[in-house]
Design a protein around this motif. Structure first.
Motif, short mmCIF file in Angstrom:
data_model
loop_
_atom_site.label_atom_id
_atom_site.label_comp_id
_atom_site.label_asym_id
_atom_site.label_seq_id
_atom_site.Cartn_x
_atom_site.Cartn_y
_atom_site.Cartn_z
N GLU A 139 0.89 -1.16 -0.11
CA GLU A 139 0.18 -0.12 0.17
C GLU A 139 0.81 1.39 -0.16
O GLU A 139 0.34 2.22 -0.08
N ASP A 140 2.04 1.15 0.58
CA ASP A 140 2.91 2.62 0.49
C ASP A 140 3.47 2.82 -0.94
O ASP A 140 4.09 3.70 -1.14
N TYR A 141 3.32 1.73 -1.73
CA TYR A 141 4.12 1.95 -3.26
C TYR A 141 3.38 2.98 -4.09
O TYR A 141 1.81 3.08 -3.95
N TYR A 142 3.90 3.93 -4.71
CA TYR A 142 3.31 4.99 -5.58
C TYR A 142 2.57 5.88 -4.88
O TYR A 142 1.29 6.33 -5.37
N ASN A 143 2.98 6.16 -3.65
CA ASN A 143 2.36 7.26 -2.83
C ASN A 143 1.05 6.93 -2.35
O ASN A 143 -0.02 7.69 -2.57
N GLN A 144 0.52 5.64 -2.10
CA GLN A 144 -0.98 5.19 -2.04
C GLN A 144 -0.93 5.03 -0.32
O GLN A 144 -2.38 4.42 -0.07
N GLU A 145 -0.25 5.40 0.45
CA GLU A 145 -0.26 5.10 1.82
C GLU A 145 -1.60 6.07 2.41
O GLU A 145 -1.82 7.04 1.95
N SER A 146 -2.32 5.63 3.52
CA SER A 146 -3.34 6.40 4.17
C SER A 146 -2.81 7.68 4.82
O SER A 146 -1.74 7.79 5.15
N ARG A 147 -3.74 8.37 4.90
CA ARG A 147 -3.06 9.90 5.54
C ARG A 147 -2.80 9.43 6.99
O ARG A 147 -2.08 10.33 7.52
N GLU A 148 -3.52 8.59 7.79
CA GLU A 148 -3.36 8.43 8.92
C GLU A 148 -1.71 7.89 9.18
O GLU A 148 -0.93 8.35 9.93
N LYS A 149 -1.38 7.09 8.33
CA LYS A 149 0.01 6.41 8.31
C LYS A 149 1.19 7.66 8.20
O LYS A 149 2.11 7.81 8.71
#
Length: 62
Positions: free
Chosen positions: A12-22
């Motif tokens: 989920e962290d690849y290509y700037n797809q991480e959550s706002r909370e993280k």
């Protein structure tokens, strides 16, 4: 043989797809570390340390 390891696209962290909370948690941890480091350095720079050794010996000089 099955491959159980995720590919980069599935993380989920690849290509700037991480959550706002993280993302906010990472920033809070970084800024907390910088703040603690700054406070520690300010306190250590403003403290006076008496570095003389108080040694008591029973040697008598004549």
């Amino acid at each position: 043989m099955m491959q159980n390891e995720p590919t980069l696209e599935k993380i989920e962290d690849y290509y700037n797809q991480e959550s706002r909370e993280k993302r906010m948690t990472v920033w809070i941890v970084i800024l907390s570390g910088l703040l603690i480091g700054a406070l520690y350095s300010i306190i250590s720079m403003n403290s006076v340390v008496d570095d003389t050794l108080k040694v008591r010996t029973d040697i008598i000089k004549y």
